[in-house]
Enzyme design. Sequence first.
Site, mmCIF file in Angstrom:
data_model
loop_
_atom_site.group_PDB
_atom_site.id
_atom_site.type_symbol
_atom_site.label_atom_id
_atom_site.label_comp_id
_atom_site.label_asym_id
_atom_site.label_seq_id
_atom_site.Cartn_x
_atom_site.Cartn_y
_atom_site.Cartn_z
ATOM 1 N N GLY A 114 -1.180 -3.499 -9.676
ATOM 2 C CA GLY A 114 -1.866 -4.782 -9.505
ATOM 3 C C GLY A 114 -1.040 -5.858 -8.828
ATOM 4 O O GLY A 114 -1.292 -7.043 -9.032
ATOM 5 N N HIS A 164 -4.990 -1.660 2.963
ATOM 6 C CA HIS A 164 -4.443 -0.322 3.223
ATOM 7 C C HIS A 164 -3.042 -0.466 3.790
ATOM 8 O O HIS A 164 -2.835 -1.236 4.734
ATOM 9 C CB HIS A 164 -5.346 0.421 4.215
ATOM 10 C CG HIS A 164 -4.911 1.809 4.486
ATOM 11 N ND1 HIS A 164 -5.116 2.849 3.597
ATOM 12 C CD2 HIS A 164 -4.262 2.355 5.541
ATOM 13 C CE1 HIS A 164 -4.624 3.964 4.097
ATOM 14 N NE2 HIS A 164 -4.088 3.692 5.263
HETATM 15 C C1 GRF Z 1 -0.953 -0.940 -2.175
HETATM 16 O O1 GRF Z 1 0.044 -0.474 -1.271
HETATM 17 C C2 GRF Z 1 -2.298 -0.894 -1.509
HETATM 18 O O2 GRF Z 1 -2.241 -1.092 -0.104
HETATM 19 C C3 GRF Z 1 -2.734 0.497 -1.787
HETATM 20 O O3 GRF Z 1 -2.316 0.750 -3.101
HETATM 21 C C4 GRF Z 1 -1.145 -0.017 -3.361
HETATM 22 C C5 GRF Z 1 -1.478 -0.732 -4.636
HETATM 23 O O4 GRF Z 1 -0.666 -1.688 -4.943
HETATM 24 N N1 GRF Z 1 -4.162 0.678 -1.640
HETATM 25 P P1 GRF Z 1 -0.935 -2.699 -6.185
HETATM 26 O O5 GRF Z 1 -1.622 -1.962 -7.287
HETATM 27 O O6 GRF Z 1 -1.768 -3.844 -5.657
HETATM 28 O O7 GRF Z 1 0.446 -3.123 -6.552
#
Ligand code: GRF
Length: 221
Positions: free
Chosen positions: A15, A112
């Site tokens: 998160g 992404h």
């Molecule tokens: C991030 O790198 C996002 O781009 C990808 O999953 C990761 C999640 O990060 N979809 P977080 O849970 O927001 O720290």
Amino acid sequence: MLKKVNIGVLVSGSGSNLQAIINHIEDGSLDAEIRIVISNNPDAFALERCRIHHLRSVLVDHRKFDSREICDRHMIEILESSGVELVVMAGFMRILSLEFFRAFPRRIINIHPALLPAFPGTHVQHKALEYGVKFSGCTVHFADEGVDTGPIIIQSVVPVYDDDSDDTLSARILKEEHRIYPQAIQYYAEGRINFQGRKVLIDNAHRLTEQSLHNPPLTRF
Ligand code: GRF
């Protein structure tokens, strides 16, 4: 036309993108209100962040539903009854059903960690490193029925260094994610997002000062 946008955030993991959004709402730089956070993972640290910031959150564990459609219908009800205008996927690691996209047409965005359309899917920082690209980055896009295929709102570019590991590159990209995701939501709140076919145009967007970047840097030319 600026107005606070009511968002619902979908999470599955740490998160940190949710935290960046929370921080910018709390410091007043992002005109949004988090109406609900939905996690499909009971152990997601994102839920702890919600507890710390007194945000409404709910677990929708997809393993408890007979089908993707039934699970998504439940999420749609929660989001609609929470008055959500924009659905923000922040590290949400599940593919959504057609019904979900129909419930929120052009109102679902995703982040992404690669420069789409290059490297869709998962483990993309590793794939970029293995491929040997000199630049990578991250992308905020509208989500559609494809995997990481929707219209692009904003991208950030980072250099890839010869001695990078998956971790060092991922950390450099994640730092940029935390900057462009709140920016994309702010563009939405300001009503500056327009569509031209599959392209997204931002009203009165500034132009970059740098005309080009080189990695490794040019030495003579
Ligand atoms: C991030 O790198 C996002 O781009 C990808 O999953 C990761 C999640 O990060 N979809 P977080 O849970 O927001 O720290």
